[in-house]
Design a protein around this motif. Structure first.
Motif, PDB file in Angstrom:
ATOM      1  N   THR A  13     -12.373  -0.815  -4.528  1.00 59.85           N
ATOM      2  CA  THR A  13     -11.437  -1.257  -3.289  1.00 59.85           C
ATOM      3  C   THR A  13     -12.755  -1.885  -2.196  1.00 59.85           C
ATOM      4  OG1 THR A  13     -10.295   0.567  -3.597  1.00 59.85           O
ATOM      5  CG2 THR A  13      -9.938  -0.713  -1.638  1.00 59.85           C
TER       6      THR A  13
ATOM      7  N   TYR B 147       4.886   6.439  -7.762  1.00 53.60           N
ATOM      8  CA  TYR B 147       3.598   5.802  -8.284  1.00 53.60           C
ATOM      9  C   TYR B 147       2.938   6.811  -9.050  1.00 53.60           C
ATOM     10  CZ  TYR B 147      -0.030   2.274  -8.923  1.00 53.60           C
ATOM     11  OH  TYR B 147      -0.750   1.429  -9.524  1.00 53.60           O
TER      12      TYR B 147
ATOM     13  N   GLY C 292      -6.190   0.181  -9.514  1.00 52.23           N
ATOM     14  CA  GLY C 292      -5.577   0.401  -8.356  1.00 52.23           C
ATOM     15  C   GLY C 292      -6.380  -0.052  -7.026  1.00 52.23           C
TER      16      GLY C 292
ATOM     17  N   SER D 207      -7.129   3.168 -14.495  1.00 51.79           N
ATOM     18  CA  SER D 207      -5.998   2.958 -13.567  1.00 51.79           C
ATOM     19  C   SER D 207      -6.905   3.143 -11.919  1.00 51.79           C
ATOM     20  CB  SER D 207      -5.098   4.390 -13.706  1.00 51.79           C
ATOM     21  OG  SER D 207      -5.731   5.242 -13.678  1.00 51.79           O
ATOM     22  N   ASP D 208      -7.752   3.900 -11.799  1.00 53.58           N
ATOM     23  CA  ASP D 208      -8.280   4.004 -10.699  1.00 53.58           C
ATOM     24  C   ASP D 208      -9.068   2.757 -10.235  1.00 53.58           C
ATOM     25  OD1 ASP D 208      -7.793   6.725 -10.985  1.00 53.58           O
ATOM     26  OD2 ASP D 208      -9.795   7.190 -11.877  1.00 53.58           O
TER      27      ASP D 208
ATOM     28  N   MET E  63       2.370   1.674  -3.274  1.00 51.47           N
ATOM     29  CA  MET E  63       1.403   2.489  -4.328  1.00 51.47           C
ATOM     30  C   MET E  63       0.869   3.771  -3.983  1.00 51.47           C
ATOM     31  SD  MET E  63      -1.529  -0.591  -5.017  1.00 51.47           S
ATOM     32  CE  MET E  63      -2.298   0.391  -6.076  1.00 51.47           C
TER      33      MET E  63
ATOM     34  N   PHE F  33      -8.309   8.841  -7.913  1.00 48.38           N
ATOM     35  CA  PHE F  33      -7.513   7.613  -7.456  1.00 48.38           C
ATOM     36  C   PHE F  33      -7.274   7.246  -5.920  1.00 48.38           C
ATOM     37  CE2 PHE F  33      -3.533   5.195  -6.797  1.00 48.38           C
ATOM     38  CZ  PHE F  33      -3.526   4.148  -7.730  1.00 48.38           C
ATOM     39  N   PRO F  34      -7.428   6.237  -5.648  1.00 48.39           N
ATOM     40  CA  PRO F  34      -8.164   4.936  -6.008  1.00 48.39           C
ATOM     41  C   PRO F  34      -9.513   4.923  -6.017  1.00 48.39           C
ATOM     42  CG  PRO F  34      -6.997   4.133  -3.943  1.00 48.39           C
ATOM     43  CD  PRO F  34      -7.010   5.807  -4.184  1.00 48.39           C
TER      44      PRO F  34
ATOM     45  N   ASN G 122       0.789  -1.242  -0.017  1.00 47.02           N
ATOM     46  CA  ASN G 122      -0.134   0.121   0.056  1.00 47.02           C
ATOM     47  C   ASN G 122       0.953   1.494  -0.075  1.00 47.02           C
ATOM     48  OD1 ASN G 122      -2.772  -1.056  -0.008  1.00 47.02           O
ATOM     49  ND2 ASN G 122      -2.495  -1.479   2.171  1.00 47.02           N
TER      50      ASN G 122
ATOM     51  N   GLY H 139      -4.674   7.403  -0.442  1.00 42.24           N
ATOM     52  CA  GLY H 139      -4.277   7.765  -1.854  1.00 42.24           C
ATOM     53  C   GLY H 139      -5.107   8.897  -2.565  1.00 42.24           C
TER      54      GLY H 139
ATOM     55  N   LEU I 297       1.213   7.187 -12.789  1.00 43.09           N
ATOM     56  CA  LEU I 297      -0.288   7.407 -13.184  1.00 43.09           C
ATOM     57  C   LEU I 297      -0.363   8.570 -13.941  1.00 43.09           C
ATOM     58  CD1 LEU I 297      -1.827   6.817  -9.600  1.00 43.09           C
ATOM     59  CD2 LEU I 297      -2.148   5.315 -11.733  1.00 43.09           C
TER      60      LEU I 297
END
Length: 259
Positions: free
Chosen positions: A177, A68, A231, A227-228, A63, A171-172, A60, A149, A72
């Protein structure tokens, strides 16, 4: 599925500990070898559960590092995100948008919170209180990393393609999640209790499809980039692994108490 992943992971560790290099460590430094071996034991919290916790937190943090963020914001990632967002927007219809708007609510934070409460009550009734801790850890841990994030990266949403407005950062994806962190634990528990192989497969497929639909709905509605969602899936999966390792540890403890 996740149980099999952890079992496979443990088999790999067992194989590694049988390699000549670690055999030499066992002979030269039994204390060090024993310390390493215990890090992958399911019989104590400081074994595999703690090891997976460290892996989850470390991953985590990686990321959530600025490096990172540079990835992105790179030209390649931005082009891919924008291309997919534009493509989905071109295929969007009012009817399908309404359908996916309903489906995306399965990842809504309030519905997830209600789900945690309902699942906790069911687990208490089934006398499986130990599973509540694993469920809360998975959901709360993933929610925390999502907030971190969004605060660190501060990436804007694809507003030009959005079906509805959201003021928070992109993001994210919190929905993606939460989908993995919550529904992953729920379907894991259901699969563990299912007796027939067909039932296990049906539950696994249902859980997998539900998680994919929630993530896809965020992109189809134009409130998140690819990408969101990816991730979010990764963050949720890391917390899910840790949560299941806790459940396995507690189950092992209960089995030993019954002997």
């Amino acid at each position: 599925m996740i149980h099999e992943v952890i079992s496979f992971f443990r088999k790999i560790i067992v194989y590694i500990f049988r390699t000549p290099f670690l055999k030499k460590i066992e002979k030269r430094s039994p204390t060090l070898y024993l310390f390493l071996a215990r890090r992958f034991s399911i019989r104590m919290f400081l074994g595999m559960p703690f090891t997976l916790l460290v892996i989850a937190i470390t991953s985590n943090l990686i990321m959530l590092l600025d490096t990172y963020g540079d990835i992105l914001n790179s030209k390649e990632f931005v082009n891919i995100d924008n291309t997919i967002a534009r493509l989905l927007y071109s295929f969007r219809t009012d009817f399908m948008a309404q359908v996916f708007y309903i489906l995306t609510q399965f990842g809504n934070e309030y519905l997830i919170l209600a789900g945690v409460v309902i699942m906790s009550l069911i687990l208490i009734r089934k006398k499986k209180n130990y599973a509540i801790f694993g469920l809360i850890v998975s959901v709360a841990g993933s929610a925390l990393t999502v907030m971190l994030g969004k605060h660190l990266f501060k990436i804007g949403r694809p507003y030009q393609y959005s079906y509805y407005y959201m003021s928070s950062f992109s993001f994210p994806s919190g929905h993606a999640t939460a989908a993995v962190a919550f529904y992953g634990v729920v379907f894991y528990l259901l699969i563990r209790n299912a007796k027939r192989l067909k039932s296990k497969f049906a539950l696994l497929t249902t859980g997998f499809v539900l998680i994919l639909i929630i993530g896809f709905s965020r992109m189809y509605l134009g409130v998140h980039y690819l990408s969101d969602v990816v991730g979010g899936y990764l963050l949720g999966f890391l917390w899910l692994l840790f949560s299941i390792s806790i459940l396995l540890w507690k189950e092992d403890q209960l089995k030993r108490l019954k002997r």
